[in-house]
Write a protein that holds these residues in place. Structure first.
Motif, mmCIF file in Angstrom:
data_model
loop_
_atom_site.group_PDB
_atom_site.id
_atom_site.type_symbol
_atom_site.label_atom_id
_atom_site.label_comp_id
_atom_site.label_asym_id
_atom_site.label_seq_id
_atom_site.Cartn_x
_atom_site.Cartn_y
_atom_site.Cartn_z
ATOM 1 N N ALA A 21 1.007 -1.457 -0.119
ATOM 2 C CA ALA A 21 -0.113 0.341 -0.142
ATOM 3 C C ALA A 21 0.108 1.115 0.186
ATOM 4 N N GLY A 22 2.892 0.585 0.147
ATOM 5 C CA GLY A 22 3.338 2.435 -0.327
ATOM 6 C C GLY A 22 3.662 2.936 1.240
ATOM 7 N N LEU A 23 3.397 2.172 2.106
ATOM 8 C CA LEU A 23 3.983 2.524 3.826
ATOM 9 C C LEU A 23 5.116 1.974 3.792
ATOM 10 N N LYS A 24 5.751 2.747 4.592
ATOM 11 C CA LYS A 24 7.104 2.418 5.339
ATOM 12 C C LYS A 24 6.469 1.910 6.200
ATOM 13 N N VAL A 25 7.799 0.825 6.450
ATOM 14 C CA VAL A 25 7.767 -0.556 7.394
ATOM 15 C C VAL A 25 8.306 -0.362 8.510
ATOM 16 N N VAL A 26 8.529 0.162 9.322
ATOM 17 C CA VAL A 26 9.615 -0.290 11.195
ATOM 18 C C VAL A 26 9.000 -1.254 11.967
ATOM 19 N N MET A 27 10.464 -2.791 12.130
ATOM 20 C CA MET A 27 9.282 -4.526 12.651
ATOM 21 C C MET A 27 10.198 -4.398 13.769
ATOM 22 N N ASN A 28 9.588 -5.120 15.041
ATOM 23 C CA ASN A 28 10.313 -5.496 16.402
ATOM 24 C C ASN A 28 11.611 -3.900 16.867
ATOM 25 N N ARG A 29 10.860 -3.111 16.659
ATOM 26 C CA ARG A 29 11.601 -1.546 17.110
ATOM 27 C C ARG A 29 11.058 -1.128 18.108
ATOM 28 N N CYS A 30 11.956 -0.385 19.203
ATOM 29 C CA CYS A 30 11.471 1.089 19.435
ATOM 30 C C CYS A 30 11.494 1.757 19.522
ATOM 31 N N SER A 31 10.842 2.455 19.266
ATOM 32 C CA SER A 31 10.447 4.407 18.270
ATOM 33 C C SER A 31 11.297 5.015 19.290
ATOM 34 N N LYS A 32 11.207 5.027 21.491
ATOM 35 C CA LYS A 32 12.187 5.864 22.259
ATOM 36 C C LYS A 32 13.525 5.301 21.846
ATOM 37 N N ILE A 33 13.772 3.543 22.596
ATOM 38 C CA ILE A 33 15.035 3.588 22.231
ATOM 39 C C ILE A 33 16.050 4.179 20.992
ATOM 40 N N GLU A 34 15.310 4.208 19.295
ATOM 41 C CA GLU A 34 16.190 4.296 18.613
ATOM 42 C C GLU A 34 15.984 5.927 18.159
ATOM 43 N N ILE A 35 14.921 6.317 18.637
ATOM 44 C CA ILE A 35 15.246 7.833 18.712
ATOM 45 C C ILE A 35 16.080 7.905 19.509
ATOM 46 N N ALA A 36 16.508 7.439 20.946
ATOM 47 C CA ALA A 36 17.888 7.909 21.949
ATOM 48 C C ALA A 36 19.013 7.364 21.178
ATOM 49 N N ARG A 37 19.083 6.537 20.094
ATOM 50 C CA ARG A 37 20.055 5.473 20.145
ATOM 51 C C ARG A 37 21.018 6.326 18.271
ATOM 52 N N LEU A 38 19.606 7.246 17.747
ATOM 53 C CA LEU A 38 20.405 7.539 16.877
ATOM 54 C C LEU A 38 20.545 9.377 17.483
ATOM 55 N N GLY A 39 20.468 9.081 18.026
ATOM 56 C CA GLY A 39 20.333 11.210 18.938
ATOM 57 C C GLY A 39 19.863 12.033 18.368
ATOM 58 N N ILE A 40 18.308 11.510 18.044
ATOM 59 C CA ILE A 40 16.937 12.907 17.416
ATOM 60 C C ILE A 40 17.149 13.612 18.470
ATOM 61 N N ALA A 41 17.498 14.638 18.819
ATOM 62 C CA ALA A 41 16.774 15.587 19.569
ATOM 63 C C ALA A 41 15.549 15.293 20.177
ATOM 64 N N SER A 42 14.802 16.756 18.574
ATOM 65 C CA SER A 42 13.241 16.577 18.753
ATOM 66 C C SER A 42 13.132 16.994 17.953
ATOM 67 N N VAL A 43 11.606 17.106 17.628
ATOM 68 C CA VAL A 43 11.699 17.440 16.251
ATOM 69 C C VAL A 43 11.099 18.837 15.876
ATOM 70 N N ALA A 44 10.601 19.328 15.506
ATOM 71 C CA ALA A 44 10.176 20.493 14.895
ATOM 72 C C ALA A 44 8.431 20.124 14.355
ATOM 73 N N ARG A 45 7.581 21.144 15.029
ATOM 74 C CA ARG A 45 6.012 20.644 14.453
ATOM 75 C C ARG A 45 5.857 21.487 13.757
#
Length: 143
Positions: free
Chosen positions: A119-143
């Motif tokens: 259907a054209g969606l990106k997929v991430v599986m078997n990962r935690c968004s919180k862990i990945e944000i911290a691991r990748l050093g993403i500080a914050s996103v602008a709204r």
């Protein structure tokens, strides 16, 4: 497409602004409660979805019964459900026009991932968004 490379996961997390969290909980002992709070602290709008506690609030957000009720664009659907229930959540995400689905740690459903990709969606599986944000050093996103 299923995202595996750090740069692809980083790009998804940096372009995402609105996340619908299926399986969100109002109980502080549940992983979804802490992940939702963390995502909000990083600037994401997180909209909780849980038919068991519809109408309640968690972290200041109204809890919806299903994605179709939200009525605003959803960038990513974060799925906190058992693997066998992830298929229904993915189908809801496709119908709602989400751009991506994120299945949390332990949530692996290859058939659902294939439907999302088709259907054209990106997929991430078997990962935690919180862990990945911290691991990748993403500080914050602008709204």
């Amino acid at each position: 497409m299923t995202l595996e490379r750090d740069e692809d996961i980083r790009a998804l997390l940096e372009e995402t602004r609105t996340i619908a969290m299926i399986g969100a909980s109002d109980r502080p002992d549940r992983p979804s409660w802490g992940v939702m709070q963390f995502l909000q602290s990083r600037g994401y709008r997180v909209i909780p979805v849980n038919p068991q506690i519809t109408g309640e609030h968690v972290h200041g957000e109204f809890i919806w019964r299903e994605l179709s009720q939200i009525g605003e664009p959803i960038d990513m659907v974060d799925i906190f459900r058992r693997p066998q229930a992830a298929g229904d959540a993915v189908d809801e995400a496709i119908a709602a026009g989400a751009k991506a689905v994120w299945m949390q740690i332990g949530v692996i459903n290859e058939e659902a991932a294939k439907r999302a990709e088709a259907a054209g969606l990106k997929v991430v599986m078997n990962r935690c968004s919180k862990i990945e944000i911290a691991r990748l050093g993403i500080a914050s996103v602008a709204r």
